[in-house]
Design an enzyme around this catalytic site. Structure first.
Site, PDB file in Angstrom:
ATOM      1  N   HIS A  53       3.434   6.839  -6.722  1.00  0.00           N
ATOM      2  CA  HIS A  53       2.681   8.032  -7.124  1.00  0.00           C
ATOM      3  C   HIS A  53       3.597   9.265  -7.040  1.00  0.00           C
ATOM      4  CE1 HIS A  53      -1.555  10.111  -6.635  1.00  0.00           C
ATOM      5  NE2 HIS A  53      -1.078  10.264  -7.841  1.00  0.00           N
ATOM      6  N   HIS A 105       1.746   4.430  -2.864  1.00  0.00           N
ATOM      7  CA  HIS A 105       1.846   5.889  -2.675  1.00  0.00           C
ATOM      8  C   HIS A 105       3.228   6.376  -3.120  1.00  0.00           C
ATOM      9  CE1 HIS A 105      -1.874   6.695  -0.598  1.00  0.00           C
ATOM     10  NE2 HIS A 105      -1.599   5.956   0.459  1.00  0.00           N
ATOM     11  N   HIS A 141       0.834  -1.204   0.000  1.00  0.00           N
ATOM     12  CA  HIS A 141       0.000   0.000   0.000  1.00  0.00           C
ATOM     13  C   HIS A 141       0.873   1.261   0.000  1.00  0.00           C
ATOM     14  CE1 HIS A 141      -3.636   2.377   1.275  1.00  0.00           C
ATOM     15  NE2 HIS A 141      -2.677   3.194   1.684  1.00  0.00           N
ATOM     16  N   GLU A 142       1.767   1.325   0.960  1.00  0.00           N
ATOM     17  CA  GLU A 142       2.608   2.521   1.066  1.00  0.00           C
ATOM     18  C   GLU A 142       3.527   2.644  -0.149  1.00  0.00           C
ATOM     19  OE1 GLU A 142       1.771   4.743   3.032  1.00  0.00           O
ATOM     20  OE2 GLU A 142       0.446   3.507   4.251  1.00  0.00           O
TER      21      GLU A 142
HETATM   22 ZN   LIG Z   1      -2.858   5.231   2.001  1.00  0.00          ZN
END
Ligand SMILES: [Zn+2]
Length: 689
Positions: free
Chosen positions: A482, A479, A475-476
């Site tokens: 991104h 990010h 998940h991280e």
């Molecule tokens: Zn998040």
């Protein structure tokens, strides 16, 4: 009184250009006492730049107003980025004191920018003439975002309203800082110290982690269960000692509610009232209306519609799960009703019985290093990125750095992973940056960090993750990509600078690749034997994907509903936080055996800075998008399909805030998503609505 600053500034290493490897800050020279003078000088410099733009005699142009604003405040960005990385990941009393000092100063500074009426007049003038300015699509977007930011901050209001807003913003900044520090203080102050004889049910990896945690607290030979999620959730899952489960559970859910100096309830009441007042001054009914106006969801009603649809199904599924767990208690001869501190323990038993699968059997296959490599490999297959470890000085010995390059061997940025829990780190997991991508000041490449709180192993032992931890890591890392893949010119819209109900798309989407058999077969390898996870075990693991999802969905969705209700109050004066939480949970008919994933007194998403205030629904909103976006890959028959990955990079991971989120998603997918893929993913499609 004036400070003799000029001589000091000249030597303040925080104010020099960062000339470390890859443009890293001079970590070796960082001292807490350097930050206040560095902030003062950087704030003054930026203030002078802002005043000069506002006082500009020439008629407003995109360049002399917007682009000049975008070029301003560079020293402040650097000092702030560095400071807040440390304040989150490796803080101490001195850093905390600086944080309390500078948070209202930063709020005051933001007021000086966004409540500057002369500056707003220039932006409004440009916005009115936008069609005749010959702007590129990106410039038009940046101008539109500036105008929206100023209007939403109160730049267009009359002086008295602005003065009240300014006071509210400063007070909110202080309260938010105090909130986070209180939670950290409660977490640091507590450890359940156990002896060998108290460990019934705990598998070896959990004992080892508890031993290491005790050692870190100077209690060699003992076992410490801490309030870090990895530590206490593991204990709740395995400990056969019901009395100790109850003890740690109650400590965990009482953070921020001690009744003493670190109690957060009065601060919450004040923050909620101030936010509502601010929303009113800006012409909105409530803070939730204000907040969602600039989100993808647009209105609280839209967000609530999604949550309600999920809630009724999740609640029904959780009740069925509860009945199954109660049956397990009965079969074991237990004569008590399932309590919140029992849920994880009996769920683990049931999972073992139903799928012949237990966490202790799985865990040796999830080594931290291998999971980091798996996240990198996924990025290579999707986007052609490579990650090479580099030996550079960082702020803590547990942090590690990697140079990121693209398929052509060009430098993309630097990635720093800081994975282990420690007392100097705030709880949770997050992505942040030391430098964001942009092209306005030349080709600036990003320096991106992932901060997590996984249990640190004893010296020499491999770090093992739970499957949930591995999902958090992916998940991280989503990010992080991104930030790393950002490909825009203007800093305002770089990387993760998108609405919060869209920002979880790149992160939650990335979690899907953890469950791809091709990745698991290669990277889920036993810590001792190095053998890949046997196919039957892998199949059983993947078959449990929707197990206990009623619980997980209820635990989350209750938080999102309470958040919307709390911030939807039009007149929240004299709020009794405990009573509000209790009453609202009763209204939504929260199952008694489940407690909110984050209770209000320690709900950092809402109150520690307020990034997700009235916006905790964002995870669910983004999940509608991520479930549908992953289906786009599955439909091609190849979860690494190059054409789909190229569109994903162009319109989502690389695009920052270039486009309105709905437009960006449609450009990637060709249409907007429905809720169906999400319900299927969570195993809720068949649950009674
Ligand atoms: Zn998040």
């Amino acid at each position: 009184m004036t400070r003799p600053q000029s001589a000091y500034q000249a030597q303040n290493p925080l104010l020099t250009d960062w000339t470390g490897p890859f443009g890293l800050p001079p970590f070796g020279a960082v001292k807490a006492e350097l930050f206040r003078p560095a902030f003062d000088a950087a704030l003054a410099a930026h203030r002078a730049e802002i005043d000069a733009i506002a006082a500009e005699q020439a008629a407003p142009s995109f360049d002399n107003t917007i682009a000049t604003l975008e070029r301003s405040g560079r020293a402040l960005d650097s000092v702030s980025n560095l400071f807040f990385v440390l304040a989150g990941a490796d803080t101490d009393d001195a850093i905390e004191a600086v944080e309390r000092e500078v948070s209202p100063l930063l709020a005051r500074h933001a007021n000086a920018l966004y409540l500057n009426r002369a500056l707003y007049a220039r932006i409004a003038d440009l916005y009115t003439r936008r069609d005749s300015l010959d702007l590129s699509p990106e410039q038009a977007r940046v101008l539109e975002r500036y105008r929206t930011k100023f209007v939403r901050a109160g730049g267009a209001l009359e002086k008295p309203a602005q003065q009240r807003l300014a006071a509210i913003n400063e007070r909110l900044a202080s309260l938010g800082t105090q909130f986070g520090q209180n939670v950290l203080a409660d977490e640091k102050a507590y450890a359940l110290m156990l002896e060998e004889g108290d460990l019934a049910g705990l598998p070896e990896f959990a004992r080892a982690a508890a031993r290491a945690a005790a050692e870190e607290r100077g209690a060699s030979g003992k076992y410490a269960i801490t309030l870090a999620r990895s530590s206490c959730e593991t204990f709740l899952q395995f400990s056969a000692r019901r009395d100790l489960r109850e003890k740690i559970f109650n400590a965990w859910i009482s953070r921020g509610e001690s009744g003493g100096a670190t109690d957060n309830r009065a601060g919450i009441a004040e923050m909620v009232a101030l936010r509502a007042e601010r929303a009113k001054l800006l012409g909105f009914e409530s803070f939730a209306d204000y907040r969602l106006d600039d989100q993808m969801a647009k209105t609280p009603a839209n967000a609530r519609k999604l949550l309600d649809e999920v809630w009724t199904r999740a609640r029904a599924k959780a009740q069925a799960e509860r009945d199954a767990l109660q049956a397990v208690i009965g079969e074991g001869g237990g004569n008590f009703a399932l309590a919140p501190w029992d849920w994880r323990y009996y769920a683990e038993k049931l999972r073992k019985a139903r799928y012949d699968l237990d966490e202790a059997e799985i865990k040796p296959y999830f080594q931290l290093d291998k999971m980091v490599a798996a996240a990198f490999e996924t990025a290579r297959r999707l986007f052609g990125l490579t990650f090479t470890p580099v030996d550079v000085p960082l702020y803590h010995k547990d942090a590690r750095a990697y140079e990121v390059k693209d398929a052509g061997g060009r430098h993309v940025g630097l990635f720093i992973g800081d994975y282990f829990a420690r007392p100097s780190k705030h709880s949770g997991a997050w992505m942040t940056s030391l430098r964001e991508q942009e092209k306005l000041a030349g080709a600036v490449t990003p320096i991106i960090l992932n901060i997590c709180n996984f249990s640190k192993p004893a010296a020499g032992a491999p770090a093992l993750l739970s499957f949930d931890d591995a999902r958090t890591l992916f998940h991280e890392f989503g990010h992080a990509l991104h930030g790393l893949l950002s490909n825009v010119t203007y800093p305002l819209i770089a990387g993760t600078a998108v609405p919060s109900d869209f920002v979880e798309l790149p992160s939650q989407l990335y979690e899907h690749w953890l469950e791809v058999p091709a990745i698991l077969q290669q990277y889920a390898r036993h810590a001792e034997t190095g053998a890949p996870m046997p196919k039957p075990l892998l199949d059983r693991l993947l078959a449990t994907r929707t197990f206990n999802q009623g619980f997980a969905t209820v635990e989350y969705t209750a938080c999102a509903l309470v958040d919307l209700d709390l911030h939807g109050l039009a007149e929240p004066t004299g709020l009794d936080v405990t009573e509000f939480e209790r009453g609202d949970l009763e209204r939504i008919r929260m199952p008694a055996e489940i407690v909110m994933r984050h209770r209000l007194p320690h709900f950092q998403h809402l109150f520690s800075g307020g990034g997700y205030a009235a916006a905790y629904y964002s995870y669910m909103w983004s999940e509608v998008l991520d479930a549908d976006a992953f289906a786009a890959f599955e439909e091609t028959g190849d979860v690494f399909d190059p054409a789909t990955a190229a569109r994903l990079r162009q319109f989502i991971y690389g695009a920052g805030n270039l486009r309105d989120p709905a437009e960006a998603y449609q450009a990637f997918r060709g249409r907007l998503p429905s809720v169906d893929a999400l319900l299927k993913k969570r195993g809720l499609a068949d649950a009674a609505a």
